[in-house]
Write a protein that holds these residues in place. Structure first.
Motif, short mmCIF file in Angstrom:
data_model
loop_
_atom_site.label_atom_id
_atom_site.label_comp_id
_atom_site.label_asym_id
_atom_site.label_seq_id
_atom_site.Cartn_x
_atom_site.Cartn_y
_atom_site.Cartn_z
N SER A 30 29.43 -14.18 -13.64
CA SER A 30 30.69 -12.89 -13.96
C SER A 30 29.50 -12.06 -14.73
O SER A 30 29.24 -10.65 -13.84
CB SER A 30 31.75 -12.84 -14.66
OG SER A 30 33.07 -13.05 -13.86
N MET B 210 30.32 -16.93 -6.21
CA MET B 210 31.82 -16.40 -7.07
C MET B 210 32.86 -16.63 -6.39
O MET B 210 33.63 -16.53 -6.91
CB MET B 210 31.34 -14.70 -6.97
CG MET B 210 30.09 -13.81 -7.83
SD MET B 210 29.56 -14.63 -9.50
CE MET B 210 30.85 -13.72 -10.28
N GLN C 187 32.71 -20.64 -8.53
CA GLN C 187 33.51 -19.99 -10.46
C GLN C 187 33.33 -21.87 -11.76
O GLN C 187 34.27 -21.74 -10.81
CB GLN C 187 34.51 -19.18 -10.12
CG GLN C 187 34.28 -17.80 -10.04
CD GLN C 187 33.00 -16.87 -11.64
OE1 GLN C 187 31.76 -17.94 -11.71
NE2 GLN C 187 33.50 -15.36 -11.60
N TRP D 204 34.23 -9.24 -7.74
CA TRP D 204 33.78 -10.05 -8.69
C TRP D 204 33.37 -9.37 -10.31
O TRP D 204 33.23 -11.40 -10.75
CB TRP D 204 32.34 -10.99 -7.79
CG TRP D 204 32.93 -10.77 -6.71
CD1 TRP D 204 32.10 -10.14 -5.69
CD2 TRP D 204 33.50 -11.49 -5.95
NE1 TRP D 204 32.57 -10.34 -4.80
CE2 TRP D 204 33.61 -11.18 -4.40
CE3 TRP D 204 35.12 -12.63 -6.51
CZ2 TRP D 204 33.93 -11.22 -3.37
CZ3 TRP D 204 34.98 -12.83 -4.82
CH2 TRP D 204 34.99 -13.41 -3.89
N SER D 205 33.19 -9.19 -10.56
CA SER D 205 32.93 -9.02 -13.09
C SER D 205 34.47 -8.89 -13.55
O SER D 205 34.63 -8.18 -13.53
CB SER D 205 32.17 -7.79 -12.85
OG SER D 205 33.35 -6.53 -12.30
N ARG E 244 35.31 -10.92 -16.13
CA ARG E 244 34.99 -11.56 -17.66
C ARG E 244 35.89 -11.98 -18.19
O ARG E 244 37.16 -12.03 -17.66
CB ARG E 244 34.15 -10.29 -18.74
CG ARG E 244 33.54 -9.73 -17.82
CD ARG E 244 32.23 -10.47 -17.75
NE ARG E 244 31.80 -11.03 -19.00
CZ ARG E 244 30.73 -11.17 -19.92
NH1 ARG E 244 29.99 -9.70 -19.54
NH2 ARG E 244 29.89 -11.59 -20.53
N LYS F 261 42.50 -12.99 -15.52
CA LYS F 261 41.80 -12.97 -14.04
C LYS F 261 42.72 -13.65 -13.45
O LYS F 261 42.73 -12.88 -12.21
CB LYS F 261 40.80 -14.60 -14.14
CG LYS F 261 39.58 -14.41 -13.22
CD LYS F 261 38.92 -15.47 -13.26
CE LYS F 261 38.82 -15.77 -11.06
NZ LYS F 261 37.53 -16.71 -11.29
#
Lengths: 266, 415
Positions: free
Chosen positions: B202, B230, B234, B301-302, B304, B317
């Motif tokens: 990420s 992603m 992941q 997709w960011s 963290r 998440k």
């Protein structure tokens, strides 16, 4: 005549060619049907205008092609979209134009233009071509009348009939069923024009109507539809003498600007 | 429709992506021969890291669909799902996966395929079709053991402590389910490792995206396929290595000021999911001096994964993933698009009116109005569909794209 510039608009149903002179004045125009081959249509239209004017085609300084078949015009030095060309053409004919309604063979557009005829914003019909020239052609066939008579006949209507479907196929069934119910043809036409007007109203509201409004494209010849829009928005619509050639005129004017690198309206 | 033009990839990493995609789907097919249970699940939630930590094989039907579109598998899948009575008005992802599992999957013969699931993770969230897909899969694969998760759909800005506590309890329930069903034990150190790898990916993604603010932009939406890792990888070293390669290449291009096209005149934003069957249409803008610099997906997709507790990080998440793209308010969508247009110095926005995805399409009129009124950024609506080519007209796209570029060039004083 020193220099001549040409604009050619190869649309889905018709192809138009316009010649303008060094001062940007229209010197000739020609309309023919496009048929199945865009390139042939372009070449045929060019030959016809040569016959009409006697002006040798190889002496045309610059050619701009527009319309769906614009990429198929071998004589073109440059292509531009019909959105830009209709905006330019409409502003040349009516310099105070700020909104252009263009309803052609297979699409309809509302274009907002700036003082120089430049495009500020535009919207087009969605994928379905309902409410365009082709839609009206199909309805004229279903009603067994000439396309040209649709407008004047609809003005004689005395009763409002709602055409609920704007899908060309479903609307045709609806029209046939109204005929079977013995509704007068003028009332059915009035209903069809109302439906086209509703569709254009959606696009006009989306962009906001800024006067003056100029209508271009073949459907501008239908007085029934023009009146409906005028009534709906309470304004007068500018109608070019030949609404179908406005795109080609805009293309010819852009051709002139390209050659001379001059500003619009110079 | 005539022959389609391919999108032009400028990054070597993007060109290498095909091998990575093939390797992943090959790994999915071979999983069972290695005694690895296969689980089908929605993307973007914390289950992926958990599966990799437990050495289980995650499969994502939602990723399979764009692949089908790119490889030309969709017409047959749509034919099957329509034959089963699924309307053409439904989401293309749903219609494609339904058609695939009831049609070509059983017949075989495709170079790429999906293995049958041993378990299904039905998350009970996301958009409605995403949930319905799993209800249909439950019927199609009656032998698969089903885990029905329950997570609240809360906007990112409204997530509170009690939401997180609940998400943690659901994640623990999922861990119990996976360990009991597959007879595996969760090694917390391994989980921490996968969570750390996911976070590194990420971070790399965010770093890569910041380079898109540069003029000229070093890579464009034509390369957005890189997000494959992603979605599917992941929590693996492979994802981190791949994205590091992308980052290095992008950085080098940025340092050398190498743009996507020679003369970048117009910077564009693409709103909504792209038409996966025809990313080559972006070439139309490039030929006219325009580059699609950013898109709705850029920020999706960011998420963290920070903090000491890997389970809490994955729970957060899972909560946030719902509200990244498709489950957001119109207000938030508008803010996101406007912010992206400011950050990436956008000249014009392309609003893809996507017949296959009503949730993302809803609100585009508001976005269009806000772009014009607040930022004086013009936009154009392109009618299409992210999966179903039948809802897209190349000729209509071309006229809109060209007219839009003519308008933008005139606005910038370019003739």
């Amino acid at each position: 005549m020193n220099k001549v510039y040409a604009g050619i608009d190869i649309g889905s149903l018709t192809t138009e060619t316009v010649l303008v002179d060094d001062r940007g004045e229209m010197v000739a125009s020609h309309i023919s049907s496009t048929g199945s081959n865009s390139q042939w249509a372009a070449e045929r239209s060019f030959r016809q205008i040569q016959k009409m004017t006697g002006f040798p085609l190889d002496q045309i300084t610059y050619v701009v092609a527009t319309g769906y078949g614009r990429a198929s015009a071998p004589m073109a030095h440059k292509t531009m979209t019909e959105i830009t060309c209709h905006g330019r053409g409409a502003c040349h004919l009516f310099p105070r134009t700020r909104t252009v309604i263009d309803v052609g063979g297979q699409d309809s557009k509302v274009i907002k233009v700036g003082p120089l005829g430049n495009i500020v914003h535009f919207v087009m019909n969605d994928k379905c071509a309902a409410g365009t020239g082709r839609f009206l052609e199909v309805m004229a066939q279903a009603l067994e009348i000439n396309l040209e008579n649709m407008g004047p006949l609809s003005l004689k209507s005395h009763q409002d009939i709602a055409i609920s479907s704007m899908c060309t196929v479903f609307a045709e069934s609806e029209v046939i069923s109204l005929v079977a119910q013995a509704h007068p043809i003028e009332d059915i036409l009035n209903g069809l024009h109302q439906a086209v007007c509703y569709r254009l109203t959606g696009m006009l509201n989306q962009l906001g109507v800024e006067p003056e409004v100029t209508m271009t494209g073949g459907v501008a010849k239908n007085i029934g539809i023009v009146n409906k829009i005028q009534e709906k928005f309470g304004l007068k619509i500018n109608l070019p003498p030949e609404p179908q050639v406005v795109g080609a005129l805009g293309a010819a004017l852009i051709a002139r600007e390209q050659d001379r690198e001059i500003e619009p309206h110079e | 429709m005539g022959k389609k033009e391919s999108s032009q990839k400028r990054l070597q990493a993007a060109k290498d992506l095909n091998q990575l995609v093939f390797r992943y789907y090959q790994e999915c097919l071979e999983a069972k021969t290695h005694g690895k249970p296969v689980g089908w699940m929605p993307p973007m939630n914390g289950a992926i890291e958990l599966c990799y930590a437990l050495d289980l094989q995650p499969v994502f039907p939602e990723n399979w669909s764009p692949l089908c579109a790119a490889f030309g598998y969709t017409p047959e899948n749509f034919r099957v799902s329509e034959g089963l009575g699924y309307s053409r008005d439904l989401c293309g992802y749903l219609r494609n996966i339904v058609g695939y599992v009831y049609g070509p999957m059983a017949k075989g013969g495709l170079p790429l395929a999906l293995p049958e699931p041993d378990f299904l993770l039905s998350f009970g969230g996301g958009c409605v079709p995403a949930m319905k897909i799993f209800h249909i899969l439950e019927r199609r694969f009656p032998k698969a053991i089903v885990f029905s998760a329950d997570l609240p759909q809360v906007a990112a800005e409204h997530v509170e402590g009690h939401h997180l506590t609940y998400a943690v309890s659901e994640l623990n329930r999922l861990i119990d389910f996976l360990t009991q069903t597959t007879k595996r034990k969760l090694d917390m150190n391994r989980l921490k490792e996968t969570v750390s790898l996911s976070d590194q990916a990420s971070a790399l993604w965010d770093e890569i995206m910041t380079y898109r603010r540069l003029i000229p932009v070093p890579f464009s939406a034509a390369e957005i396929g890189i997000m494959f890792v992603m979605v599917t990888r992941q929590g693996t070293q492979e994802a981190v290595d791949f994205l590091a390669q992308v980052r290095d290449e992008v950085r080098e291009r940025a340092e050398k000021k190498t743009g996507v096209i020679e003369d970048e005149q117009i910077r564009l934003f693409w709103d909504n999911i792209p038409p996966w069957y025809n990313l080559g249409l972006l070439r139309a803008f490039e030929k006219m001096g325009g580059v699609v610099v950013a898109e709705t997906y850029s920020s999706a997709w960011s998420i963290r994964l920070t903090g000491d507790d890997p389970i809490e990080a994955l729970a957060r998440k899972s909560l946030l993933s719902y509200s990244q793209v498709s489950c957001v308010s119109i207000k938030k969508r508008r803010e996101d698009v406007l912010r992206a247009c400011r950050e990436y110095a956008i000249d014009g926005a392309i609003l893809h009116r996507n017949k296959s995805c009503a949730p993302i399409t809803l609100g585009q009129m508001d976005i269009q109005k806000a772009l014009q009124e607040e930022l004086a950024i013009p936009s154009v609506i392109i009618d299409g569909d992210h999966m179903d080519e039948r809802n897209f007209s190349e000729a209509q796209f071309q006229i809109r794209a060209e007219a839009f570029m003519e308008m933008l060039k005139h606005k910038k004083g370019l003739r």
